[in-house]
Design an enzyme around this catalytic site. Structure first.
Site, short mmCIF file in Angstrom:
data_model
loop_
_atom_site.label_atom_id
_atom_site.label_comp_id
_atom_site.label_asym_id
_atom_site.label_seq_id
_atom_site.Cartn_x
_atom_site.Cartn_y
_atom_site.Cartn_z
N CYS A 81 -31.11 -16.18 -16.13
CA CYS A 81 -30.85 -17.05 -17.28
C CYS A 81 -31.16 -16.31 -18.59
O CYS A 81 -30.47 -15.38 -18.94
CB CYS A 81 -31.61 -18.36 -17.14
SG CYS A 81 -31.00 -19.62 -18.27
N HIS A 168 -29.96 -20.33 -11.81
CA HIS A 168 -31.36 -20.22 -11.35
C HIS A 168 -31.43 -20.14 -9.82
O HIS A 168 -31.46 -21.16 -9.15
CB HIS A 168 -32.17 -21.44 -11.84
CG HIS A 168 -32.42 -21.39 -13.31
ND1 HIS A 168 -33.54 -20.81 -13.84
CD2 HIS A 168 -31.67 -21.82 -14.35
CE1 HIS A 168 -33.48 -20.89 -15.16
NE2 HIS A 168 -32.36 -21.49 -15.50
N GLU A 170 -33.89 -19.51 -8.05
CA GLU A 170 -35.20 -19.92 -7.53
C GLU A 170 -35.28 -21.40 -7.21
O GLU A 170 -36.20 -21.83 -6.52
CB GLU A 170 -36.30 -19.54 -8.54
CG GLU A 170 -36.32 -20.32 -9.86
CD GLU A 170 -35.35 -19.77 -10.91
OE1 GLU A 170 -34.42 -19.03 -10.53
OE2 GLU A 170 -35.52 -20.09 -12.10
#
Ligand code: XMP
Length: 508
Positions: A81, A168, A170
């Site tokens: 990001c 993202h 994660e």
């Protein structure tokens, strides 16, 4: 933790930086979160670098900036990001404000072959959360994935190991996010995936031995999982040079004081129990204000602990069960969520102790795994959180010996039933609240006028928010019967169906 491979995560202030670290650890790879501008000089063991997201725009005058040349060319880099935007922005690409802030699900398309995207197919769902978007990538870079709205959803350098992803990986909503991180950490950076509870125990014990030598160490045991695991780990390293102090303030669960002493002695830990119940209960007499109760208990706790610690004349260290999230929060670079972490409080200055925090790199679930690895019984490792002031904040209003007895007995029945029915591990925390007023009941042919208790059980992942646990009615009925039948002084049982917010977990 040294001598092992590690990934450095540079934190630009994103809400999900900790999640990146969690995912890397799940790949059995050690990682460390550092403020964006604190890239270490000693890079021993570093195998790759991840640049996190950020609440800021790269164009913001106060945007966090670093010199990428300290990293590029030395280690593989993955920007996530803001991290990706920063790479693009500083190397000659272009980042512009997106028309609207893009938030939520998107699907990858037009994938190119890249080691970062190995095993990830067209249409894979990713999670976006960004206000700016990359409109041009630097010369020498190429696009490797898009989404419907974002052309440069992922890109890579053609000449050096640098990647950027706008989404993202994660977060759980990115379905192949873990695969992408695995491609980076294992495939690209070459992690040998050696990080495990067993390797943590053996390397930490060796480090503690080397660092502490023959020094004596004091540790305040709270009965909670963090201080317990720290105690057993230290005890493995330095044996009887560790002295644990466990203070009984008289507001613990039924038989808890005795069982903690027995459990830890059984685990070979050198433990001193200080039964100060009388002092605490005397000081609390007639005190009804919750904050006042907390203050009295906190002050007496420090005094009692210090008096005992001062007897250990040659102590050089104070050990604490501080864990990684405590430290990340206190280090948070945007300064928004600073939390001072809980410790044993001002030890006498003349003792001049150094701080030893053997769990400072671990997340809570890792602490539990290490606890199991050390042979600590499951019921200790998975014990619910219990507040420092103990039953004093579950007995509403004044606390005395009789109210402590009632609260302990009712709590013991409730917790025992949760364990028997296999419900204990499904909930975050449970306990019994003793109300100060009496209610009318009837038992046999007799009118009763006794106290009411409230059962409280919640699900949560971090105690910041919590839901009341939807326990089976038949279970609640059984607990209610058992309490009213067996706990003298109670004739009514209620169940708390309030969530946090707007309620809190404890009643005081
Ligand atoms: P609340 O009631 O704020 O509780 O929703 C959140 C978590 O914190 C615990 N708690 C305390 N722990 N000292 C502590 O050590 C305290 O004074 C205290 N008050 C609440 C509570 O048990 C829950 O896990």
């Amino acid at each position: 933790m040294n001598n092992s491979q590690k990934i450095i995560i540079l934190d630009f202030g994103s809400q999900t930086t900790q999640l990146i670290a969690r995912r890397v650890r799940e790949l059995r790879t050690f990682c460390e979160i550092l403020p964006y501008n604190k890239f270490p000089e000693d890079t021993d063991g570093v195998i790759g670098v991840i640049l996190s997201g950020s609440p800021l725009s790269v164009y913001d005058p106060s945007a966090f900036k670093i010199d990428l040349s300290a990293i590029r060319g030395r280690f593989p880099v993955l920007g996530i990001c803001y991290g990706a935007q920063y790479i693009s922005h500083t190397l000659g690409g272009k980042v512009e404000a997106a028309g609207t802030r893009e938030y939520g699900r998107a699907n990858l398309c037009d994938l190119e072959k890249s080691p970062l995207l190995e095993g990830i197919g067209e249409g894979s769902q990713v999670w976006m959360s960004h206000g700016d978007t990359i409109t041009a990538i630097p010369a020498g870079f190429r696009r490797i994935a898009s989404t419907q709205k974002v052309r440069f959803a992922a890109f890579e350098s053609e000449s050096e190991p640098v990647w950027g992803v706008q989404f993202h990986p994660e977060v759980a909503h990115s379905t192949d996010g873990k695969k992408l991180l695995e491609n980076f950490v294992v495939g690209i950076c070459g992690s040998r995936q050696e990080w495990s509870p067993a390797s943590f125990v053996s390397s930490t014990v060796a480090e503690l031995k080397a660092e502490l030598g023959n020094d004596r160490v004091i540790l305040g045991l709270s009965g909670g999982v963090d201080s317990s695991v720290a105690a057993v780990l230290l005890s493995r390293a330095i044996g009887d040079n560790l002295t644990c102090i466990f203070v009984n303030h008289g507001l613990l669960r039924k038989n808890e004081y005795e069982s903690v002493i027995a459990n830890y002695s059984g685990l070979g830990v050198n433990i001193i129990g200080v039964d100060a119940s009388e002092t605490f209960l005397n000081a609390l007499e007639g005190v009804t204000d919750p904050e006042q109760k907390r203050k009295i208990i906190g002050r007496l706790f420090v005094e009692t602990f210090n008096a005992e610690a001062s007897k250990i004349k040659d102590a050089r260290w104070l050990a604490q069960g501080t864990i990684y999230p405590d430290r990340i929060e206190s280090l948070n670079i945007t300064g928004k969520t600073i939390k001072s972490h809980h410790n044993v409080g001002g030890l006498p200055k003349e003792m001049n102790l150094k701080l030893c925090e053997p769990l400072k790199w671990l997340f809570k679930d890792e602490v539990r795994e290490v606890g199991l690895e050390l042979g600590i019984p499951r019921e200790l490792v998975f014990r619910h959180p219990f507040p420092g002031p103990g039953l004093a904040i579950r007995i509403l209003g004044a606390v005395d010996r009789e109210s402590v007895r009632i609260a302990q007995e009712a709590d013991d029945i409730f917790i025992g039933a949760l364990r028997r029915h296999g419900l204990y591990d499904k909930i975050w925390q449970a306990g019994v609240i003793l109300l100060p007023n009496k209610t009318v009941g009837v038992m046999g042919d007799e009118r009763t006028y006794e106290q009411a208790v409230v059962l409280r059980a919640v699900t949560s992942s971090d105690a910041m928010t919590a839901d009341w646990a939807d326990l089976p009615h038949s279970f609640l009925a059984e607990v209610s019967n058992d309490i009213i039948r067996n706990v003298k002084g109670v004739n009514r049982v209620c169940y708390d169906i309030s969530s946090k917010p707007p309620a809190t977990i404890e009643w005081e």
